[in-house]
Scaffold this active site. Structure first.
Site, PDB file in Angstrom:
ATOM      1  CE  LYS A  19       6.417  -5.910   7.086  1.00  0.00           C
ATOM      2  NZ  LYS A  19       6.263  -4.603   6.415  1.00  0.00           N
ATOM      3  NE  ARG A  94       0.671  -5.150   7.895  1.00  0.00           N
ATOM      4  CZ  ARG A  94       1.542  -5.837   6.960  1.00  0.00           C
ATOM      5  NH1 ARG A  94       1.592  -6.968   7.044  1.00  0.00           N
ATOM      6  NH2 ARG A  94       1.922  -5.118   6.056  1.00  0.00           N
ATOM      7  NE  ARG A 133       6.935  -3.793  -2.962  1.00  0.00           N
ATOM      8  CZ  ARG A 133       6.764  -4.231  -1.863  1.00  0.00           C
ATOM      9  NH1 ARG A 133       7.472  -4.434  -0.882  1.00  0.00           N
ATOM     10  NH2 ARG A 133       5.386  -3.818  -1.282  1.00  0.00           N
ATOM     11  NE  ARG A 166       2.656  -5.974  -2.603  1.00  0.00           N
ATOM     12  CZ  ARG A 166       3.129  -6.266  -1.337  1.00  0.00           C
ATOM     13  NH1 ARG A 166       4.157  -6.655  -0.979  1.00  0.00           N
ATOM     14  NH2 ARG A 166       2.349  -5.408  -0.262  1.00  0.00           N
ATOM     15  NE  ARG A 177       0.932  -1.435   1.265  1.00  0.00           N
ATOM     16  CZ  ARG A 177       1.783  -1.618   0.459  1.00  0.00           C
ATOM     17  NH1 ARG A 177       1.868  -1.064  -0.468  1.00  0.00           N
ATOM     18  NH2 ARG A 177       2.990  -2.477   1.224  1.00  0.00           N
TER      19      ARG A 177
HETATM   20  P1  AMP Z   1       2.540  -6.892   3.092  1.00  0.00           P
HETATM   21  O1  AMP Z   1       3.067  -7.906   2.085  1.00  0.00           O
HETATM   22  O2  AMP Z   1       3.345  -7.601   4.273  1.00  0.00           O
HETATM   23  O3  AMP Z   1       2.841  -5.694   2.675  1.00  0.00           O
HETATM   24  O4  AMP Z   1       0.875  -6.971   3.256  1.00  0.00           O
HETATM   25  C1  AMP Z   1       0.252  -6.579   2.362  1.00  0.00           C
HETATM   26  C2  AMP Z   1      -1.213  -6.684   2.703  1.00  0.00           C
HETATM   27  O5  AMP Z   1      -1.710  -7.834   2.968  1.00  0.00           O
HETATM   28  C3  AMP Z   1      -1.377  -5.537   3.718  1.00  0.00           C
HETATM   29  O6  AMP Z   1      -1.578  -4.080   3.316  1.00  0.00           O
HETATM   30  C4  AMP Z   1      -2.938  -5.816   4.390  1.00  0.00           C
HETATM   31  O7  AMP Z   1      -3.674  -5.566   3.509  1.00  0.00           O
HETATM   32  C5  AMP Z   1      -2.469  -7.610   4.194  1.00  0.00           C
HETATM   33  N1  AMP Z   1      -1.846  -8.106   5.624  1.00  0.00           N
HETATM   34  C6  AMP Z   1      -0.819  -8.638   5.798  1.00  0.00           C
HETATM   35  N2  AMP Z   1      -0.516  -8.768   6.749  1.00  0.00           N
HETATM   36  C7  AMP Z   1      -1.649  -8.643   7.603  1.00  0.00           C
HETATM   37  C8  AMP Z   1      -1.738  -8.569   9.030  1.00  0.00           C
HETATM   38  N3  AMP Z   1      -0.903  -9.292   9.846  1.00  0.00           N
HETATM   39  N4  AMP Z   1      -2.852  -7.985   9.457  1.00  0.00           N
HETATM   40  C9  AMP Z   1      -3.821  -7.540   8.617  1.00  0.00           C
HETATM   41  N5  AMP Z   1      -3.668  -7.252   7.151  1.00  0.00           N
HETATM   42  C10 AMP Z   1      -2.325  -7.942   6.594  1.00  0.00           C
END
Ligand code: AMP
Length: 220
Positions: A19, A94, A133, A166, A177
């Site tokens: 993404k 989400r 990653r 990360r 996740r």
């Molecule tokens: P990402 O970088 O998109 O994988 O997001 C990393 C982490 O941020 C996720 O595992 C969640 O803990 C939090 N996060 C990001 N976007 C959202 C969202 N729309 N709703 C809730 N938690 C989020």
């Protein structure tokens, strides 16, 4: 797509589906803003703000940050001037609540979603990608250490910052996740299916090939 108003796109898909990479590239090509909630949260964590400290607890476990925090964050971000030229949302919504609230916000802004791109990648490939990653903490660019490594093993090509893994890319957290995604997010896509804006794209290929597939799916 309606070209008389700014473009509004959503990029969806499970963790590790690509993404971030693809929405960053697409936003750049289209001259619209890239809004990634994960990046916004990591900025807050890095700055050690109260919101960042609250969010970090959830993020480190691989859980979602509460809807209230996320809805307020995106409402604030969409009110910034650059959002007027159009945007791609990466990793939002989400949950069903986030999707419903987003519809209301967009209606208030006179906007509507042009397309929801869903990157589909098999689970085995996701786990392999996330374990390889590394991410630049400064610009959030992601590298795959075997398929798409930086010129210098340890540093970002764009800004020279030392790459990091990360904390939520550790294998146990990745598995959690993926479960949270399946339980809470996969169904949210149905919210959009009815509007026939959904474009499912097979994300199991090179970055260039997937980029081509996304452009084709959007008719670009
Ligand atoms: P990402 O970088 O998109 O994988 O997001 C990393 C982490 O941020 C996720 O595992 C969640 O803990 C939090 N996060 C990001 N976007 C959202 C969202 N729309 N709703 C809730 N938690 C989020």
């Amino acid at each position: 797509m309606d070209s008389s108003r700014p473009m509004c796109l959503l990029m969806a898909g499970s963790p590790g589906s690509g993404k971030g990479t693809h929405s960053r590239r697409l936003a750049n090509d289209l001259g619209i803003s890239h809004i990634a909630t994960g990046d916004l949260l990591r900025e807050q964590v890095a700055a050690d703000t109260p919101l960042g400290r609250e969010a970090k607890v959830y993020m480190d476990r691989g859980d979602y940050v509460p809807d209230k925090v996320m809805v307020d964050m995106i409402r604030h971000r969409l009110s910034e001037p650059d959002a007027e030229k159009g945007f791609i949302l990466d990793g939002y919504p989400r949950t069903q609540t986030q999707a419903t609230e987003l519809d209301k916000m967009l209606a208030d802004l006179g906007q509507q979603i042009d397309a929801v791109i869903i990157l589909e990648v098999p689970v085995d490939e996701i786990v392999e990608r996330l374990s390889a990653r590394r991410t630049c903490p400064a610009c959030q660019r992601a590298y795959h250490m075997r398929d798409d490594p930086p010129a210098d093993d340890e540093r970002c090509d764009d800004d020279g910052a030392p790459l990091e893994r990360r904390t939520d890319d550790e294998p146990d957290t990745v598995r959690h996740r993926l479960k949270v995604y399946a339980d809470r997010t996969a169904g949210v896509i149905e919210h959009y299916d009815v509007d026939s804006v959904v474009r499912r794209v097979n994300g199991e290929a090179s970055v260039d090939e997937v980029a081509k597939r996304i452009d084709e799916a959007l008719g670009l």
